[in-house]
Design a protein around this motif. Structure first.
Motif, short mmCIF file in Angstrom:
data_model
loop_
_atom_site.label_atom_id
_atom_site.label_comp_id
_atom_site.label_asym_id
_atom_site.label_seq_id
_atom_site.Cartn_x
_atom_site.Cartn_y
_atom_site.Cartn_z
N HIS A 309 0.87 -1.19 0.00
CA HIS A 309 0.00 0.00 0.00
C HIS A 309 0.90 1.23 0.00
CE1 HIS A 309 -3.42 -2.60 0.80
NE2 HIS A 309 -2.73 -3.15 1.79
N ARG A 310 1.12 1.80 -1.16
CA ARG A 310 2.06 2.91 -1.31
C ARG A 310 1.44 4.23 -0.86
NH1 ARG A 310 6.48 1.69 -4.68
NH2 ARG A 310 6.35 -0.39 -5.64
N GLN A 311 2.29 4.99 -0.15
CA GLN A 311 1.91 6.34 0.27
C GLN A 311 3.14 7.24 0.12
OE1 GLN A 311 -0.38 6.57 4.03
NE2 GLN A 311 -0.22 4.34 4.09
N SER A 312 2.90 8.51 -0.06
CA SER A 312 3.99 9.46 -0.18
C SER A 312 4.55 9.77 1.20
CB SER A 312 3.48 10.75 -0.84
OG SER A 312 4.52 11.69 -0.95
N VAL A 313 5.88 9.63 1.38
CA VAL A 313 6.50 9.83 2.68
C VAL A 313 7.95 10.27 2.50
CG1 VAL A 313 7.25 7.43 2.87
CG2 VAL A 313 6.87 8.75 4.95
N GLU A 347 7.22 7.14 -2.92
CA GLU A 347 5.99 6.36 -2.84
C GLU A 347 6.33 4.93 -2.40
OE1 GLU A 347 2.84 7.22 -3.41
OE2 GLU A 347 3.20 9.31 -3.99
N VAL A 348 6.11 4.64 -1.11
CA VAL A 348 6.41 3.31 -0.58
C VAL A 348 5.32 2.93 0.42
CG1 VAL A 348 8.92 3.49 -0.88
CG2 VAL A 348 7.86 4.26 1.26
N ASP A 349 5.35 1.66 0.81
CA ASP A 349 4.50 1.21 1.91
C ASP A 349 5.21 1.62 3.21
OD1 ASP A 349 3.52 -0.59 4.08
OD2 ASP A 349 2.29 -1.40 2.47
N ILE A 350 4.60 2.53 3.96
CA ILE A 350 5.27 3.13 5.11
C ILE A 350 5.66 2.08 6.15
CG2 ILE A 350 4.95 4.72 7.05
CD1 ILE A 350 3.23 6.44 5.23
N GLU A 351 4.75 1.21 6.52
CA GLU A 351 5.04 0.22 7.55
C GLU A 351 6.13 -0.74 7.10
OE1 GLU A 351 1.62 -1.80 8.94
OE2 GLU A 351 0.68 0.00 9.79
N MET A 352 6.09 -1.15 5.84
CA MET A 352 7.10 -2.10 5.35
C MET A 352 8.49 -1.49 5.36
SD MET A 352 5.32 -4.10 2.17
CE MET A 352 3.80 -5.04 2.37
N ILE A 353 8.65 -0.28 4.78
CA ILE A 353 9.98 0.33 4.69
C ILE A 353 10.47 0.73 6.08
CG2 ILE A 353 11.31 2.21 3.69
CD1 ILE A 353 10.49 -0.04 1.77
N VAL A 456 14.73 0.98 -4.05
CA VAL A 456 13.28 0.90 -4.26
C VAL A 456 12.93 1.73 -5.48
CG1 VAL A 456 11.00 1.34 -3.27
CG2 VAL A 456 12.89 0.63 -1.79
N PRO A 457 12.37 1.11 -6.54
CA PRO A 457 11.99 1.88 -7.73
C PRO A 457 10.94 2.92 -7.40
CG PRO A 457 12.01 -0.47 -8.19
CD PRO A 457 12.11 -0.32 -6.70
N SER A 458 10.92 3.99 -8.20
CA SER A 458 9.90 5.02 -7.99
C SER A 458 8.54 4.49 -8.41
CB SER A 458 10.25 6.28 -8.78
OG SER A 458 10.17 6.01 -10.18
N TRP A 459 7.49 5.08 -7.85
CA TRP A 459 6.14 4.63 -8.14
C TRP A 459 5.77 4.83 -9.60
CZ3 TRP A 459 2.64 1.47 -7.08
CH2 TRP A 459 1.31 1.67 -7.39
#
Length: 465
Positions: A309-313, A347-353, A456-459
């Protein structure tokens, strides 16, 4: 002699006499001489040989009598008045006998060769199917069908441990032959019209022996595979417990340290200190919950069921959050964060990264010597477009031959000081980074130590792909 045998002999006798009769009629019609008649009846005798042993004998005797009676002077009499005629009859008898015996032997050799070819084909087919991992029941059923076709059986029953299969064919049941070679038993029912000969019986035993060996080898391989699987399950279970203990030790230690400080009666803590300790307990409890979730997610990723679940962070926020959580363990180390402002949000999954940062920092803190610096850096990369993050320490490092293996689940590197194993932490890192379409690896830190790098590749790149 059975009725079927009598019918077979009668059929061969009739056909042989018919062939000789036709040859004689043709010779009489054309009024040929003795030499031509001998050649014509010799051909008839050879044709009779193809009918079988009885047909061959009847053809030779019938041809001899016909040559003497219808074509040797005086005709229509069995008397032989000339020595040349007698010699011709004897020559005919010998020639037809030798040729008939030769043809009979060739036919027998041909039948034997065909049977050997079918036998070889059966052996090869069974071996190929077993080596290909085909179901044992299917292979045994195919073997029963092949034996019925090869020996002309009416019925063939194969019994193996926990398996019984039967193949049938039209015909009247006759002799029953049972071959038992552990772990296989074969009950072959021959047709009355074609009983098994001694050679067929020996061949049947050889085929059953080969099949029994293949079945027994398959059984042993299955047992060995089960033993290896049981051993692997045992090792995996032990590794899982060790890895889970490793990943749970840090948050439990932080919770225990914070709660012990709060309970200490001789410490005068102000409201801010108490709030910070309570926040630590809450954050680490929350982290425990995420760890359990990630352990389950690690199992799910093998089936492709891990959702990103990608979010901007801002990566600095994720790194700083991980550093704050690890502060109780990082008192003896310096952690430096080098993430340029111009990097911007990703753009990544916040909890995962965040879990990736935490696991890599915990790993660095575990092996870096006290007082050393741990550097967390991030840079934008062009090919492929994305973000490259490095976590570098100055510990003992990782041997080059183990730099890929350490990302496997429950892997242990003996050259490291900690011999309890750290498999799950880095395995989770690998799984979470891979779920983002990125990759992670380990390289040597300049001056000594280990640097863990993930990209991590960009979204937008992921969307285009």
């Amino acid at each position: 002699m059975t009725r079927q045998d009598a019918v077979k002999i009668g059929r061969q006798t009739f056909l042989a006499l018919l062939i000789v009769g036709i040859a004689t009629a043709v010779g009489r019609l054309l009024d040929i001489d003795l030499t031509a008649a001998a050649l014509l009846l010799l051909v008839a005798a050879l044709l009779s040989t193809l009918l079988g042993r009885v047909g061959a004998i009847v053809g030779i005797v019938g041809g001899f009598v016909a040559l003497n009676y219808f074509f040797t002077a005086p005709r229509e009499s069995l008397d032989v008045q000339k020595g040349d005629d007698l010699l011709a009859l004897v020559a005919f008898a010998v020639a037809s006998g030798v040729l008939s015996w030769t043809v009979s032997r060739l036919n027998e050799a041909r039948r034997t060769a065909e049977q050997r070819e079918r036998e070889t084909q059966i052996r090869l087919d069974l071996t190929t199917r077993l080596m290909a991992g085909e179901n044992l029941e299917t292979v045994v059923a195919g073997a029963a069908d092949a034996l019925v076709a090869l020996f002309g059986l009416v019925m063939c029953t194969l019994r193996a441990p926990g398996l019984v299969t039967t193949a049938t064919a039209p015909g009247v049941a006759g002799q029953v032959t049972v071959v038992r070679i552990t772990p296989l038993e074969v009950e072959a029912t021959a047709s009355r019209d074609r009983p098994l000969s001694a050679a067929d019986g020996a061949l049947l035993e050889a085929l059953v022996a080969g099949l029994a060996t293949a079945v027994d080898r398959l059984r042993l391989e299955a047992e060995a595979s089960e033993s290896r699987l049981a051993a692997q399950v045992g090792r995996t279970r032990s590794g899982f417990l060790s890895a889970v203990t490793h990943n749970l030790r840090t948050p439990l230690a932080s919770i225990k340290a914070a709660s012990s400080t709060l309970r200490a009666p001789d410490l005068d803590l102000d409201a801010d200190d108490r709030a910070e300790l309570l926040d630590t307990i809450y954050d680490e409890t929350d982290r425990l919950e995420r760890l359990v979730t990630n352990i389950l997610e690690l199992s799910r990723i093998r089936a492709g069921a891990l959702d990103v679940h990608r979010q901007s962070v801002d990566l600095r926020d994720l790194a700083q959050a991980a550093i704050r959580r690890l502060r109780p363990l990082a008192r003896a180390h310096r952690i430096r964060l080098d993430v340029p402002l111009e990097l911007g949000d990703v753009e990544v999954d916040i909890e995962m990264i965040e879990q990736v940062f935490g696991n890599l920092l915990e790993n660095a803190l575990r092996f870096a010597p006290p007082g050393s610096e741990i550097l967390v850096s991030a840079r934008a990369v062009v090919d492929p477009a994305g973000v490259k993050v490095c976590v570098a320490d100055h510990g003992p490092g990782v041997p080059e031959e183990d730099r890929e293996r350490i990302f496997e689940e429950f892997a242990r590197v003996d050259a490291r000081p900690d011999s309890t194993g750290t498999g799950l932490g880095l395995a989770i890192v690998h799984a979470l980074v891979t779920a983002h379409g990125g990759r992670v690896w380990c390289e040597e830190t300049p001056g000594g130590g280990a640097t863990f790098v993930f990209v991590v590749p960009s979204w937008t790149t992921q969307e285009r792909s």
